[in-house]
Enzyme design. Sequence first.
Site, PDB file in Angstrom:
ATOM      1  N   GLY A  28     -32.058   6.009 -13.115  1.00 18.86           N
ATOM      2  CA  GLY A  28     -33.487   6.034 -12.891  1.00 18.86           C
ATOM      3  C   GLY A  28     -33.868   7.289 -13.084  1.00 18.86           C
ATOM      4  O   GLY A  28     -33.341   8.076 -12.687  1.00 18.86           O
ATOM      5  N   THR A  47     -32.468  12.050  -8.846  1.00 23.64           N
ATOM      6  CA  THR A  47     -32.601  10.760  -8.310  1.00 23.64           C
ATOM      7  C   THR A  47     -33.721  10.977  -7.270  1.00 23.64           C
ATOM      8  O   THR A  47     -33.609  11.790  -6.384  1.00 23.64           O
ATOM      9  CB  THR A  47     -31.618   9.858  -8.023  1.00 23.64           C
ATOM     10  N   ASP A  87     -33.900   9.084  -4.814  1.00 23.34           N
ATOM     11  CA  ASP A  87     -33.597   8.356  -3.775  1.00 23.34           C
ATOM     12  C   ASP A  87     -33.056   9.411  -2.639  1.00 23.34           C
ATOM     13  O   ASP A  87     -32.650   8.916  -1.380  1.00 23.34           O
ATOM     14  CB  ASP A  87     -32.540   7.186  -3.911  1.00 23.34           C
ATOM     15  N   ARG A 146     -57.292  -2.180   9.637  1.00 20.26           N
ATOM     16  CA  ARG A 146     -56.196  -2.936   9.412  1.00 20.26           C
ATOM     17  C   ARG A 146     -54.832  -2.091   9.544  1.00 20.26           C
ATOM     18  O   ARG A 146     -55.011  -0.810   9.501  1.00 20.26           O
ATOM     19  CB  ARG A 146     -56.232  -3.291   7.825  1.00 20.26           C
ATOM     20  N   ARG A 148     -29.617   2.773 -18.291  1.00 21.06           N
ATOM     21  CA  ARG A 148     -28.299   2.458 -17.478  1.00 21.06           C
ATOM     22  C   ARG A 148     -27.590   1.691 -18.327  1.00 21.06           C
ATOM     23  O   ARG A 148     -27.865   0.405 -18.999  1.00 21.06           O
ATOM     24  CB  ARG A 148     -29.197   1.720 -16.381  1.00 21.06           C
ATOM     25  N   GLU A 183     -36.997   0.202   0.805  1.00 22.92           N
ATOM     26  CA  GLU A 183     -36.610  -0.682   0.007  1.00 22.92           C
ATOM     27  C   GLU A 183     -35.403  -1.549   0.252  1.00 22.92           C
ATOM     28  O   GLU A 183     -34.967  -2.887  -0.029  1.00 22.92           O
ATOM     29  CB  GLU A 183     -36.590  -0.374  -1.608  1.00 22.92           C
ATOM     30  N   GLY A 230     -36.012   3.126  -2.501  1.00 25.87           N
ATOM     31  CA  GLY A 230     -34.643   3.760  -1.805  1.00 25.87           C
ATOM     32  C   GLY A 230     -33.640   2.656  -1.775  1.00 25.87           C
ATOM     33  O   GLY A 230     -33.632   2.167  -0.731  1.00 25.87           O
ATOM     34  N   ARG A 231     -33.205   2.532  -3.070  1.00 29.09           N
ATOM     35  CA  ARG A 231     -32.292   1.318  -2.861  1.00 29.09           C
ATOM     36  C   ARG A 231     -31.191   1.266  -1.967  1.00 29.09           C
ATOM     37  O   ARG A 231     -31.136   0.266  -1.167  1.00 29.09           O
ATOM     38  CB  ARG A 231     -31.631   1.115  -4.539  1.00 29.09           C
ATOM     39  N   GLY A 283     -27.680  10.051 -11.046  1.00 26.42           N
ATOM     40  CA  GLY A 283     -27.182   9.869  -9.659  1.00 26.42           C
ATOM     41  C   GLY A 283     -25.540   9.355  -9.766  1.00 26.42           C
ATOM     42  O   GLY A 283     -24.967   9.736 -10.935  1.00 26.42           O
ATOM     43  N   ASP A 284     -25.175   8.715  -8.953  1.00 34.24           N
ATOM     44  CA  ASP A 284     -23.595   8.352  -8.980  1.00 34.24           C
ATOM     45  C   ASP A 284     -23.264   7.683  -9.983  1.00 34.24           C
ATOM     46  O   ASP A 284     -22.093   8.153 -10.608  1.00 34.24           O
ATOM     47  CB  ASP A 284     -23.484   7.578  -7.654  1.00 34.24           C
ATOM     48  N   ARG A 341     -51.956  -5.918   5.839  1.00 36.23           N
ATOM     49  CA  ARG A 341     -51.659  -5.868   4.245  1.00 36.23           C
ATOM     50  C   ARG A 341     -50.449  -5.393   3.905  1.00 36.23           C
ATOM     51  O   ARG A 341     -50.080  -4.317   4.546  1.00 36.23           O
ATOM     52  CB  ARG A 341     -52.971  -5.182   3.524  1.00 36.23           C
ATOM     53  N   VAL A 390     -31.563  24.121 -18.595  1.00 33.51           N
ATOM     54  CA  VAL A 390     -30.406  24.083 -19.311  1.00 33.51           C
ATOM     55  C   VAL A 390     -30.373  24.663 -20.807  1.00 33.51           C
ATOM     56  O   VAL A 390     -29.579  25.357 -21.152  1.00 33.51           O
ATOM     57  CB  VAL A 390     -29.723  22.497 -19.304  1.00 33.51           C
ATOM     58  N   ASP A 414     -29.806   9.971  -2.557  1.00 33.78           N
ATOM     59  CA  ASP A 414     -28.692   9.249  -2.020  1.00 33.78           C
ATOM     60  C   ASP A 414     -27.360   9.780  -2.562  1.00 33.78           C
ATOM     61  O   ASP A 414     -26.603   8.989  -2.575  1.00 33.78           O
ATOM     62  CB  ASP A 414     -28.977   7.893  -2.201  1.00 33.78           C
TER      63      ASP A 414
HETATM   64  O1  F6P Z   1     -33.517   5.388  -9.380  1.00 35.91           O
HETATM   65  C1  F6P Z   1     -33.597   5.142  -8.115  1.00 35.91           C
HETATM   66  C2  F6P Z   1     -34.373   3.986  -7.986  1.00 35.91           C
HETATM   67  O2  F6P Z   1     -35.665   4.139  -8.117  1.00 35.91           O
HETATM   68  C3  F6P Z   1     -34.458   3.117  -6.695  1.00 35.91           C
HETATM   69  O3  F6P Z   1     -35.059   3.605  -5.807  1.00 35.91           O
HETATM   70  C4  F6P Z   1     -34.673   1.602  -7.161  1.00 35.91           C
HETATM   71  O4  F6P Z   1     -34.074   0.819  -6.308  1.00 35.91           O
HETATM   72  C5  F6P Z   1     -34.073   1.690  -8.357  1.00 35.91           C
HETATM   73  O5  F6P Z   1     -34.099   2.941  -8.991  1.00 35.91           O
HETATM   74  C6  F6P Z   1     -35.105   0.792  -9.370  1.00 35.91           C
HETATM   75  O6  F6P Z   1     -34.536   0.639 -10.680  1.00 35.91           O
HETATM   76  P1  F6P Z   1     -35.142   0.024 -12.095  1.00 35.91           P
HETATM   77  O7  F6P Z   1     -35.944   1.080 -12.337  1.00 35.91           O
HETATM   78  O8  F6P Z   1     -33.937  -0.279 -12.813  1.00 35.91           O
HETATM   79  O9  F6P Z   1     -35.794  -1.003 -11.767  1.00 35.91           O
END
Ligand code: F6P
Length: 355
Positions: free
Chosen positions: A15, A129, A131, A166, A76, A226, A174-175, A106-107, A249, A27, A133
Amino acid sequence: MEKKFRKIGILSSGGDAPGMSAAIKSVTCSAISRGVEVVGILGGYSGLINNRLRPLTKNDVSGIISLGGTYLYSDRCDEFKTEEGMAKAIETCKKNNIDGIIAIGGDGTFRGATDLSVRGIPCIGLPGTIDNDITATDTTIGFDTAMNTVLDLCDRLRDTSESHARCTVVEVMGRNAGYIAIETGIALNAIGVALQEVPFDKEALFKRMIEMREQGRRSFIVIVAEGLGTAFAEALTKEIEEKTGIESRFNRPAHIVRGGIPTLRDRVLASVMGDKAVDLLLQGQSDVVICSRNNQIVATDIKYALIVDRMYKNKLKPGDLDAFTPEQIEEMKALCEERKAYFVDMCDIANTIGC
Ligand code: F6P
């Protein structure tokens, strides 16, 4: 004999995150300043498999520090996980005399970098990333910008929520981690923050909301990570309305949070980490990820970074810790405890002061 680097490759994968372009710029300029050529690999590991390369000069990248997304595009790539894909990637490196690679992501990106490193292509990872994470680093490139974007969006949502008296429930990306949720929740004075790391007390939230409404509070923001699943935030919105009588909402900004120009913090982090990655690669280091720990930029073994992530998520597999010393295992455990305690403390603060 020490390897002489003449040309290195740079790619971004997974991502995208604001600040990836700033890292690419860093770099490129760092390597060229040290007499090393740079080639950009387009579209992450699939660009490496398919030989999609672009030579980079300082002039090419001089204007990209403020660019959102990633200048080299991203992907990916499942093919890279296969032996066939890996062989094609190595062939691209050989054919183009690429002596080493710096990979931002990321990882998943680091797993690819380690696979290349063990096959003789030195690689260094940069944590990019939104996230945040990656347990081994305190901060990732893109995290700060994403949080600031959430603030901007939610300040707008608050305007309309206030006009209509509201509650707006906002689900933020943040998967696997609630970092964006907890930090923005506090910064927005959210009445509640729900994330996967800490049990969420819905009844206490309803009670706080009813009390505040009785005192005259018109609008509320609730932040949901998320990682709790797609249905959670929408269901919570309905339940808030039912249990408190406050019109509510639901809002999901989703990928909007991944775009936009990087903040100062992300530009500086990307620049410093990018330069460090080049320095270490040219010194002969490989299979490490550049991390920020206690305000120091350090190199961490990629396997260590991946395993400490698994430990943090309670997903260790048999044999995962075999390659590490007892001291390293203790250090990993302490790091995981530190991260867990951070969420407990921050949620406690959010629930105490959110109003
Ligand atoms: O890169 C992290 C992230 O944005 C997460 O927060 C999210 O769940 C995921 O990627 C979404 O992935 P994609 O862009 O493949 O829909």
